[in-house]
Design a protein around this motif. Structure first.
Motif, mmCIF file in Angstrom:
data_model
loop_
_atom_site.group_PDB
_atom_site.id
_atom_site.type_symbol
_atom_site.label_atom_id
_atom_site.label_comp_id
_atom_site.label_asym_id
_atom_site.label_seq_id
_atom_site.Cartn_x
_atom_site.Cartn_y
_atom_site.Cartn_z
ATOM 1 N N ALA A 68 0.915 -1.145 0.027
ATOM 2 C CA ALA A 68 0.117 0.124 0.109
ATOM 3 C C ALA A 68 0.945 1.148 -0.098
ATOM 4 O O ALA A 68 1.952 1.410 0.719
ATOM 5 C CB ALA A 68 -0.818 0.036 1.206
ATOM 6 N N VAL A 69 0.648 2.312 -0.960
ATOM 7 C CA VAL A 69 1.114 3.451 -0.976
ATOM 8 C C VAL A 69 0.621 4.458 0.097
ATOM 9 O O VAL A 69 -0.486 4.617 -0.059
ATOM 10 C CB VAL A 69 1.358 3.957 -2.372
ATOM 11 N N ALA A 70 1.586 5.078 1.120
ATOM 12 C CA ALA A 70 0.799 6.022 1.677
ATOM 13 C C ALA A 70 0.780 7.267 1.317
ATOM 14 O O ALA A 70 1.124 7.409 0.170
ATOM 15 C CB ALA A 70 1.768 6.185 3.188
ATOM 16 N N VAL A 71 0.218 8.537 1.847
ATOM 17 C CA VAL A 71 0.052 9.858 1.480
ATOM 18 C C VAL A 71 1.327 10.351 1.058
ATOM 19 O O VAL A 71 1.609 11.175 0.093
ATOM 20 C CB VAL A 71 -0.747 10.703 2.302
ATOM 21 N N ASP A 72 2.407 10.183 1.790
ATOM 22 C CA ASP A 72 3.679 10.580 1.797
ATOM 23 C C ASP A 72 4.556 10.031 0.559
ATOM 24 O O ASP A 72 5.748 10.339 0.290
ATOM 25 C CB ASP A 72 4.375 10.953 2.993
ATOM 26 N N GLY A 73 3.975 8.990 0.240
ATOM 27 C CA GLY A 73 4.507 8.284 -0.956
ATOM 28 C C GLY A 73 5.518 6.933 -0.632
ATOM 29 O O GLY A 73 5.863 6.344 -1.471
#
Length: 86
Positions: A68-73
């Motif tokens: 999963a890719v978080a909001v910060d990348g």
């Protein structure tokens, strides 16, 4: 100054052309004959690294994790959760 005559033979490539020492120092790999042993060790090392990465990725996917890719990348592995089970 006397010109140095070189007899170019097929397969010499850039080694037969006139060039400066700076050009030869910067583009060292153009003037060195290929070393098969070093090339084979590099191929084995790259293949080993790629195999290890693929193995670890498949191991996590088989355990039920997904990337999963978080909001910060940043990428993290999270456990798959079903919304039907509570």
């Amino acid at each position: 100054m006397g010109k140095k005559e070189t007899n170019a033979s097929p397969g010499d490539g850039l080694r037969s052309l006139r060039s400066t020492m700076l050009f030869r120092a910067i583009n060292y790999e153009l003037y060195v004959k290929p070393n098969s042993v070093i090339m084979a060790m590099g191929i084995v090392a790259i293949a080993g690294c790629a195999g290890y990465i693929l193995y670890m990725r498949s191991k996590y996917e088989n355990m039920g994790y997904y990337s999963a890719v978080a909001v910060d990348g940043s990428e993290t592995f999270k456990k798959k959760v079903s919304k039907w089970e509570d």
